[in-house]
Structure formats: C-alpha cells, structure tokens
Scaffold this motif. Sequence first.
Motif, PDB file in Angstrom:
ATOM      1  N   LEU A  56       0.815  -1.214   0.000  1.00  0.00           N
ATOM      2  CA  LEU A  56       0.000   0.000   0.000  1.00  0.00           C
ATOM      3  C   LEU A  56       0.850   1.266   0.000  1.00  0.00           C
ATOM      4  O   LEU A  56       0.460   2.289  -0.568  1.00  0.00           O
ATOM      5  CB  LEU A  56      -0.935   0.005   1.215  1.00  0.00           C
ATOM      6  CG  LEU A  56      -1.990  -1.102   1.255  1.00  0.00           C
ATOM      7  CD1 LEU A  56      -2.814  -0.989   2.529  1.00  0.00           C
ATOM      8  CD2 LEU A  56      -2.891  -1.048   0.031  1.00  0.00           C
ATOM      9  N   ALA A  57       1.994   1.196   0.652  1.00  0.00           N
ATOM     10  CA  ALA A  57       2.852   2.379   0.721  1.00  0.00           C
ATOM     11  C   ALA A  57       3.415   2.772  -0.643  1.00  0.00           C
ATOM     12  O   ALA A  57       3.902   3.889  -0.813  1.00  0.00           O
ATOM     13  CB  ALA A  57       3.999   2.133   1.699  1.00  0.00           C
ATOM     14  N   ASP A  58       3.337   1.870  -1.604  1.00  0.00           N
ATOM     15  CA  ASP A  58       3.903   2.142  -2.931  1.00  0.00           C
ATOM     16  C   ASP A  58       2.844   2.420  -3.995  1.00  0.00           C
ATOM     17  O   ASP A  58       3.185   2.725  -5.136  1.00  0.00           O
ATOM     18  CB  ASP A  58       4.755   0.947  -3.384  1.00  0.00           C
ATOM     19  CG  ASP A  58       5.919   0.685  -2.439  1.00  0.00           C
ATOM     20  OD1 ASP A  58       6.560   1.660  -2.025  1.00  0.00           O
ATOM     21  OD2 ASP A  58       6.171  -0.495  -2.119  1.00  0.00           O
ATOM     22  N   LYS A  63      -3.803   9.006  -8.008  1.00  0.00           N
ATOM     23  CA  LYS A  63      -2.750   9.637  -8.805  1.00  0.00           C
ATOM     24  C   LYS A  63      -1.935  10.642  -7.977  1.00  0.00           C
ATOM     25  O   LYS A  63      -1.425  11.629  -8.501  1.00  0.00           O
ATOM     26  CB  LYS A  63      -3.354  10.331 -10.028  1.00  0.00           C
ATOM     27  CG  LYS A  63      -4.063   9.371 -10.977  1.00  0.00           C
ATOM     28  CD  LYS A  63      -4.619  10.093 -12.192  1.00  0.00           C
ATOM     29  CE  LYS A  63      -5.329   9.119 -13.139  1.00  0.00           C
ATOM     30  NZ  LYS A  63      -5.894   9.811 -14.322  1.00  0.00           N
ATOM     31  N   GLN A  64      -1.810  10.353  -6.690  1.00  0.00           N
ATOM     32  CA  GLN A  64      -1.032  11.207  -5.796  1.00  0.00           C
ATOM     33  C   GLN A  64       0.386  10.653  -5.653  1.00  0.00           C
ATOM     34  O   GLN A  64       0.634   9.470  -5.867  1.00  0.00           O
ATOM     35  CB  GLN A  64      -1.683  11.281  -4.413  1.00  0.00           C
ATOM     36  CG  GLN A  64      -3.060  11.915  -4.395  1.00  0.00           C
ATOM     37  CD  GLN A  64      -2.999  13.416  -4.611  1.00  0.00           C
ATOM     38  OE1 GLN A  64      -2.126  14.104  -4.084  1.00  0.00           O
ATOM     39  NE2 GLN A  64      -3.921  13.932  -5.417  1.00  0.00           N
ATOM     40  N   GLY A  71       0.761   9.771   3.738  1.00  0.00           N
ATOM     41  CA  GLY A  71       0.175  10.680   4.717  1.00  0.00           C
ATOM     42  C   GLY A  71      -1.285  10.372   4.958  1.00  0.00           C
ATOM     43  O   GLY A  71      -1.751  10.369   6.096  1.00  0.00           O
ATOM     44  N   TRP A  72      -2.024  10.099   3.877  1.00  0.00           N
ATOM     45  CA  TRP A  72      -3.441   9.768   4.023  1.00  0.00           C
ATOM     46  C   TRP A  72      -3.624   8.455   4.775  1.00  0.00           C
ATOM     47  O   TRP A  72      -4.494   8.342   5.657  1.00  0.00           O
ATOM     48  CB  TRP A  72      -4.078   9.661   2.637  1.00  0.00           C
ATOM     49  CG  TRP A  72      -5.553   9.388   2.697  1.00  0.00           C
ATOM     50  CD1 TRP A  72      -6.571  10.293   2.838  1.00  0.00           C
ATOM     51  CD2 TRP A  72      -6.182   8.102   2.629  1.00  0.00           C
ATOM     52  NE1 TRP A  72      -7.783   9.649   2.856  1.00  0.00           N
ATOM     53  CE2 TRP A  72      -7.575   8.301   2.729  1.00  0.00           C
ATOM     54  CE3 TRP A  72      -5.693   6.802   2.488  1.00  0.00           C
ATOM     55  CZ2 TRP A  72      -8.488   7.257   2.693  1.00  0.00           C
ATOM     56  CZ3 TRP A  72      -6.601   5.751   2.459  1.00  0.00           C
ATOM     57  CH2 TRP A  72      -7.982   5.989   2.558  1.00  0.00           C
ATOM     58  N   LEU A  73      -2.822   7.447   4.429  1.00  0.00           N
ATOM     59  CA  LEU A  73      -2.936   6.155   5.095  1.00  0.00           C
ATOM     60  C   LEU A  73      -2.572   6.247   6.575  1.00  0.00           C
ATOM     61  O   LEU A  73      -3.224   5.646   7.430  1.00  0.00           O
ATOM     62  CB  LEU A  73      -2.024   5.135   4.393  1.00  0.00           C
ATOM     63  CG  LEU A  73      -2.445   4.741   2.971  1.00  0.00           C
ATOM     64  CD1 LEU A  73      -1.350   3.937   2.293  1.00  0.00           C
ATOM     65  CD2 LEU A  73      -3.742   3.962   2.995  1.00  0.00           C
ATOM     66  N   ARG A  74      -1.553   7.008   6.905  1.00  0.00           N
ATOM     67  CA  ARG A  74      -1.173   7.193   8.305  1.00  0.00           C
ATOM     68  C   ARG A  74      -2.287   7.870   9.081  1.00  0.00           C
ATOM     69  O   ARG A  74      -2.643   7.464  10.182  1.00  0.00           O
ATOM     70  CB  ARG A  74       0.085   8.049   8.403  1.00  0.00           C
ATOM     71  CG  ARG A  74       1.363   7.437   7.896  1.00  0.00           C
ATOM     72  CD  ARG A  74       2.476   8.423   8.182  1.00  0.00           C
ATOM     73  NE  ARG A  74       3.643   8.184   7.381  1.00  0.00           N
ATOM     74  CZ  ARG A  74       4.466   9.146   6.987  1.00  0.00           C
ATOM     75  NH1 ARG A  74       4.212  10.393   7.298  1.00  0.00           N
ATOM     76  NH2 ARG A  74       5.535   8.853   6.287  1.00  0.00           N
ATOM     77  N   ARG A 157      -0.139  17.238   2.402  1.00  0.00           N
ATOM     78  CA  ARG A 157       0.647  18.302   1.794  1.00  0.00           C
ATOM     79  C   ARG A 157       1.783  18.744   2.706  1.00  0.00           C
ATOM     80  O   ARG A 157       2.108  19.919   2.805  1.00  0.00           O
ATOM     81  CB  ARG A 157      -0.265  19.493   1.456  1.00  0.00           C
ATOM     82  CG  ARG A 157      -1.320  19.195   0.390  1.00  0.00           C
ATOM     83  CD  ARG A 157      -0.671  18.876  -0.948  1.00  0.00           C
ATOM     84  NE  ARG A 157      -1.675  18.582  -1.978  1.00  0.00           N
ATOM     85  CZ  ARG A 157      -2.050  17.355  -2.310  1.00  0.00           C
ATOM     86  NH1 ARG A 157      -1.525  16.302  -1.679  1.00  0.00           N
ATOM     87  NH2 ARG A 157      -2.941  17.152  -3.266  1.00  0.00           N
ATOM     88  N   GLY A 158       2.370  17.783   3.408  1.00  0.00           N
ATOM     89  CA  GLY A 158       3.522  18.077   4.250  1.00  0.00           C
ATOM     90  C   GLY A 158       3.214  18.263   5.709  1.00  0.00           C
ATOM     91  O   GLY A 158       4.110  18.564   6.494  1.00  0.00           O
TER      92      GLY A 158
END
Length: 259
Positions: A56-58, A63-64, A71-74, A157-158
């Motif tokens: 999933l991390a990859d 398309k992000q 970041g979204w998954l965390r 976004r950071g």
Amino acid sequence: MLSAFAALTTAFSPALQSRCFSPTQTAAPVMSAKADLEALAKEANPVIGFYDPLGLADLPLWKQEQDAVIGWLRHAEIKHGRVAMAGFVGYIVHTNGIRFPFLGPQTVVPEGLSAPEVWDAIPFLAKLQIIGFIGVLEHVSEDKNFLAADGAKHYMRGGKPGYMPSFSANVHPVPLKLWDPFGFTKKLTEEQKSKKLVAEINNGRLAMIGLFGFLAESKVPGSVPALTGLIKPYDGDYMAPFLPTGPDTSIWTIGNIWS
C-alpha cells in the motif's frame, strides 16, 4: 497473533521526525521516505518490523505522489485507532451499566441493555446530534483555515498525520482544544512525546482488534473464546445503525422518523 495484526499497518504510522512536532510551531515537512517508515516500524514492533504485504505504501492512490498517499494512510490509521480506543472503552462502560447521573440521551434508555442496544434505543435526533458533532470535528481537522491558524499543513501536503488543529480560526471563541485541553503534555520532553506517540499507535491497533472482538462475539457467540459468556448477544445489524428508528423501514434504513 496480536503482534502480527499490529504490525500490518506499521507502514502508515507517523514518521520518526514527525513525532517531535509541537502544535504551537510551524509544521515542517514530515512525509518521510520509506526508510523512515521502516525505522518506525522497527520501533513500534521490534519483532516483526516493517510489514506491508499489499504494498500500500507504494501505490499511487488517486494519482497522488507517494508522500501524499502515505500521509493519508497514516492519518486514517491514527484516526481509526483513536475512535476504536473510545469505542472499546465505551463498549465496556455500557456493558457494565455505567450511566451518567445527569439528564441526557441515556435518560430515555432502559437499563440492562447491551452496548449496541443502547445505541439502538436512543432517539433518532440524538443520533443525528452525535453524528453531526463528529462531522464538525472532521471538517475542522481537514480545513486549511483551521490548520493555517495553527501554523500547520494538511497531512497530504507536508503536515503531520493525526494532527487535530485548535479552534483558533473559529468565529466563536473556544477556550479548550480537543486534543490535550488541559495541557498535560506541555512539559514533556521530545523523547517522552516520541514514546507516547508510539504507544498511542500500538494501543489504537489493539483497540481496533479488541472492539471487533466484542462485535464478533455479540453476533456469533463463542467466536471469541476469551469473551464467551462475557458479551451479550446482539440480534441487530451493525451495518444499519438507524434501522431501529421506527416501525417502518425506508430504502435508506432510517425508518419512520415521524412516529
């Protein structure tokens, strides 16, 4: 078994450098490289370490870029863990018949009900208030204006995954913050904050497993041997939370709200 489940989502925990973030300082870029995820995975679970069999991390979800996806998954994992911890404690409280001594939705709920039956028994409008309040908090956590008022950025976004902004941007003054309203963590060192955040991640993972254990045992008695005889059976539908609202059901499973 629990450690295996806990390690499954290790890749989506806050990065090492993000754990030193202070709500009062400007959010620095915290979306780390995969190496940082692997390092945190080892810290959260030294036995299993980094474990992401689905990759999933990859995946370039929506398309992000990888940093935004991670970041979204965390953020999703941290938020689900917090909700599960609250739900786990709430299930135990209701199962043991603990009630608030003042007037509220619980006033119209008969005693002796199981935890999910308590939800079914509260008025429909009370359910809407609860869900509406959660929706407001969700909006605040995602809104760029509330984040900017704290000097923070969106987690894709950071910004820091799991960060809940204060209500500084609210048009009405709010004296307390949702997270740590009394400032108990202000005097903690960065090392102490780091350890507590790792503990929160692991506790959230176990709470998700524990809460689903309650739900499984209530629907299929004996499915969780350790809980046999401790959890009351539930004949309702967890996936239709508004179904018991009235005698007639609609296509939205809200029922007859006018009776």
